[in-house]
Design a protein around this motif. Structure first.
Motif, PDB file in Angstrom:
ATOM      1  N   THR A  44       0.833  -1.189   0.000  1.00 29.81           N
ATOM      2  CA  THR A  44       0.000   0.000   0.000  1.00 29.81           C
ATOM      3  C   THR A  44       0.875   1.250   0.000  1.00 29.81           C
ATOM      4  O   THR A  44       2.092   1.187   0.238  1.00 29.81           O
ATOM      5  CB  THR A  44      -0.905   0.029   1.241  1.00 29.81           C
ATOM      6  N   THR A  45       0.250   2.385  -0.238  1.00 30.17           N
ATOM      7  CA  THR A  45       0.976   3.656  -0.212  1.00 30.17           C
ATOM      8  C   THR A  45       1.639   3.872   1.150  1.00 30.17           C
ATOM      9  O   THR A  45       2.790   4.330   1.231  1.00 30.17           O
ATOM     10  CB  THR A  45       0.019   4.813  -0.518  1.00 30.17           C
ATOM     11  N   ALA A  46       0.942   3.521   2.223  1.00 28.18           N
ATOM     12  CA  ALA A  46       1.502   3.697   3.570  1.00 28.18           C
ATOM     13  C   ALA A  46       2.749   2.841   3.761  1.00 28.18           C
ATOM     14  O   ALA A  46       3.734   3.272   4.394  1.00 28.18           O
ATOM     15  CB  ALA A  46       0.452   3.352   4.619  1.00 28.18           C
ATOM     16  N   ALA A 268       1.787  -6.940  10.090  1.00 32.50           N
ATOM     17  CA  ALA A 268       0.832  -5.860  10.367  1.00 32.50           C
ATOM     18  C   ALA A 268      -0.043  -5.523   9.166  1.00 32.50           C
ATOM     19  O   ALA A 268      -0.972  -4.720   9.291  1.00 32.50           O
ATOM     20  CB  ALA A 268       1.583  -4.607  10.820  1.00 32.50           C
ATOM     21  N   HIS A 269       0.241  -6.124   8.007  1.00 34.95           N
ATOM     22  CA  HIS A 269      -0.477  -5.726   6.790  1.00 34.95           C
ATOM     23  C   HIS A 269      -1.084  -6.925   6.051  1.00 34.95           C
ATOM     24  O   HIS A 269      -1.379  -6.817   4.856  1.00 34.95           O
ATOM     25  CB  HIS A 269       0.467  -4.970   5.849  1.00 34.95           C
ATOM     26  N   MET A 270      -1.301  -8.033   6.734  1.00 36.60           N
ATOM     27  CA  MET A 270      -1.815  -9.216   6.054  1.00 36.60           C
ATOM     28  C   MET A 270      -3.252  -9.049   5.584  1.00 36.60           C
ATOM     29  O   MET A 270      -3.653  -9.617   4.567  1.00 36.60           O
ATOM     30  CB  MET A 270      -1.692 -10.440   6.967  1.00 36.60           C
ATOM     31  N   HIS A 275      -6.726  -8.726   0.819  1.00 32.47           N
ATOM     32  CA  HIS A 275      -7.694  -7.962   0.034  1.00 32.47           C
ATOM     33  C   HIS A 275      -7.136  -7.636  -1.350  1.00 32.47           C
ATOM     34  O   HIS A 275      -7.870  -7.637  -2.347  1.00 32.47           O
ATOM     35  CB  HIS A 275      -8.081  -6.683   0.766  1.00 32.47           C
ATOM     36  N   SER A 276      -5.841  -7.381  -1.437  1.00 27.93           N
ATOM     37  CA  SER A 276      -5.237  -7.086  -2.742  1.00 27.93           C
ATOM     38  C   SER A 276      -5.383  -8.268  -3.693  1.00 27.93           C
ATOM     39  O   SER A 276      -5.582  -8.081  -4.900  1.00 27.93           O
ATOM     40  CB  SER A 276      -3.756  -6.717  -2.565  1.00 27.93           C
TER      41      SER A 276
END
Length: 397
Positions: A44-46, A268-270, A275-276
Motif C-alpha cells: 500500500t501507499t503507507a 501488520a499488513h496481512m 484484500h489485494s
C-alpha cells in the motif's frame, strides 16, 4: 500519449528487457507495464512511505542473516522454519535444486517458465519436454504426463501451477494424485510462484504435502504476489532433510536488507495483502471478459495474474508490441521466444480497469486496421461498460 522507446531493446531472442532498461530509453514516464506479472495493489501507499523513511538505513547497513529473516516469515505465514529455505528470488532456488537434486534428467511441460528448461540444459542434464497442446487449451493431463515420464525414464518431474505463461491451473486433488503416482522419482517440484492469485478453490497449495513426503519440493515466489519483484525473495517448502540441504549451501547473507524490512512489515499488513489478491482476481475476471470482446482474439482461461491471448491469423505479436509501446505507451509480453509458442501469442498482466482500457484501445486499433497498424486516434475503440472497481484504501494503482 506516444512513448519514445529504443525498440532495439525488444529485438532479442533473450528474456524481455527490464522495466528500467525501457525507461532509460523512454522520453517520458507514461509507460504502462503489462509485461511483468506484479500485484498492483500491494504494498500500500503507507507501506511504501515506511520503506522510504527507512531507505538510508536499508542501503547503509547489512541485513540480518537468512535464518533470522526466515523465522520471521514463518511466524507470519504459519510455517515451520525447518521445512523452509529462503532464496534471493525463486530463480536462485531453481539453480540450487538443479545442482543438488537433478542428477540425470528432468521432465517439464512446455510452454512454461523458461528457467525450468534452460537451467538443467545449461548443466548438461537431459530435459524431457512434454508438450501442452493448444487444442486442449494448454491444460495439463496428469495421466498423459505420468505416462510420458515413464516412457522417457525421467528422474525428476516439474509442474508450474498455475502455469506461466498461460495461467492454467491444476486442481489440488489432481496434483496430489500425481505426487502419489511418482513416489519413486528422485524429485518432484511444484512451482507455485503464482498460487496466491488462485480463486478456483480455497486451499490450492500442496505445500502441506511437501513437508511429509520424501521427494517433493514446493517453490514459492514472494515478489510476484507481494508486488515487489525488485526485492528478489522467494522460498521453498520441503521435508526438513531437503530444506536443510538447500539451506546449508545458500550464502549466509543471500537476502538483502529490503527483503528483511518487508518481511518484518508483513504481519501488520496481512489483511491488506489478502484484500489485494481479491482485487486482482476481480480485475482478472473483467479483463478476460473485455479481451474476449475483441474480434479475432483468442483468450485462454487463467488463474494467474496474467492472461494468455492469441492473435488472429496474419497478425504478429512483435508488430503489435512495438506499435503499442510506440503509440500508446503500453508494454506487453510477446511470447514468440517461448518454447511451444509462436509470435501470435501474448501474455498480458492483469492491471486495474483504467490501464486495461488503454490496452484495449490500442489492441482494437491494431486488430481493426485493414493494412498497417494505425497511428493513435485513427480509429476509436468501442465503448465498454466500466467494470465496478473496488479499491483498497491507501493502495497503489
Amino acid at each position: 500519449m506516444t512513448a519514445s522507446v529504443d525498440l532495439a531493446l525488444l529485438r532479442s531472442d533473450a528474456h524481455s528487457p527490464s522495466y528500467f532498461a525501457l525507461r532509460r530509453g523512454a522520453a517520458g514516464d507514461d509507460l504502462v507495464d503489462f509485461c511483468i506479472p506484479c500485484n498492483p495493489y500491494f504494498p500500500t501507499t503507507a507501506m511504501f512511505d515506511d520503506l522510504r523513511a527507512n531507505l538510508v538505513d536499508v542501503l547503509k547497513y547489512y541485513p540480518s542473516d537468512a535464518e533470522t529473516i526466515t523465522k520471521e516469515l514463518c511466524a507470519t505465514l504459519d510455517l515451520n522454519p525447518s521445512t523452509i529455505a529462503m532464496g534471493n528470488g525463486s530463480t536462485e532456488l531453481i539453480t540450487w535444486l538443479d545442482h543438488l537434486l537433478v542428477r540425470e534428467s528432468l521432465a517439464v511441460p512446455v510452454p512454461t517458465f523458461g528457467r525450468w528448461t534452460d537451467q538443467p540444459l545449461e548443466t548438461g542434464k537431459r530435459c524431457d519436454m512434454f508438450p501442452l497442446l493448444e487444442s486442449q487449451r494448454f491444460r495439463l493431463d496428469v495421466e498423459s504426463y505420468i505416462r510420458f515420464i515413464r516412457e522417457r525414464g525421467s528422474r525428476v518431474a516439474v509442474i508450474c501451477n498455475p502455469n506461466n505463461p498461460d495461467g492454467g491451473y491444476l486442481p489440488r486433488h489432481e496434483v496430489v494424485r500425481m505426487l502419489d503416482r511418482l513416489t519413486d522419482l528422485d524429485l518432484i517440484v511444484v512451482d507455485e510462484s503464482f498460487i496466491e492469485f488462485v480463486d478456483a478453490e480455497p486451499s490450492a497449495s500442496v505445500a502441506d504435502e511437501a513437508v511429509i513426503r520424501p521427494n517433493v519440493v514446493v517453490l514459492k515466489s514472494l515478489g510476484k504476489n507481494f508486488g515487489l519483484h525488485g526485492v528478489r525473495f522467494g522460498y521453498l517448502v520441503a521435508n526438513p532433510q531437503i530444506a536443510g540441504l538447500v539451506r546449508r549451501v545458500l550464502p549466509k547473507w543471500n537476502l538483502n536488507s529490503f527483503a528483511e524490512v518487508v518481511v518484518f512489515m508483513l504481519k501488520a499488513h496481512m489483511n491488506e495483502y489478502r484484500h489485494s489478491l481479491r482485487l486482482v482476481a476481480h480485475d482478472r475476471e473483467m479483463m478476460i471478459r473485455q479481451l474476449a470482446s475483441l474480434t479475432g482474439l483468442t483468450v485462454f482461461p487463467s488463474q494467474g495474474n496474467f492472461v494468455l491471448c492469441k492473435l488472429p491469423e496474419g497478425r504478429d505479436g512483435r508488430e503489435l508490441r512495438d506499435y503499442l509501446i510506440r503509440e500508446h505507451g503500453v508494454y506487453i509480453r510477446e511470447c514468440g521466444n517461448k518454447l511451444g509458442f509462436n509470435s501470435r501469442f501474448l501474455r498480458l498482466v492483469v492491471r486495474p480497469h483504467a490501464d486495461v482500457q488503454r490496452l484495449l484501445a490500442g489492441m482494437y486499433a491494431y486488430l481493426c486496421a485493414e493494412e498497417e497498424p494505425p497511428r493513435r486516434g485513427r480509429r476509436r475503440a468501442p465503448e465498454i461498460e466500466p467494470a465496478p472497481i473496488y479499491r483498497l484504501p491507501g493502495s497503489v494503482a
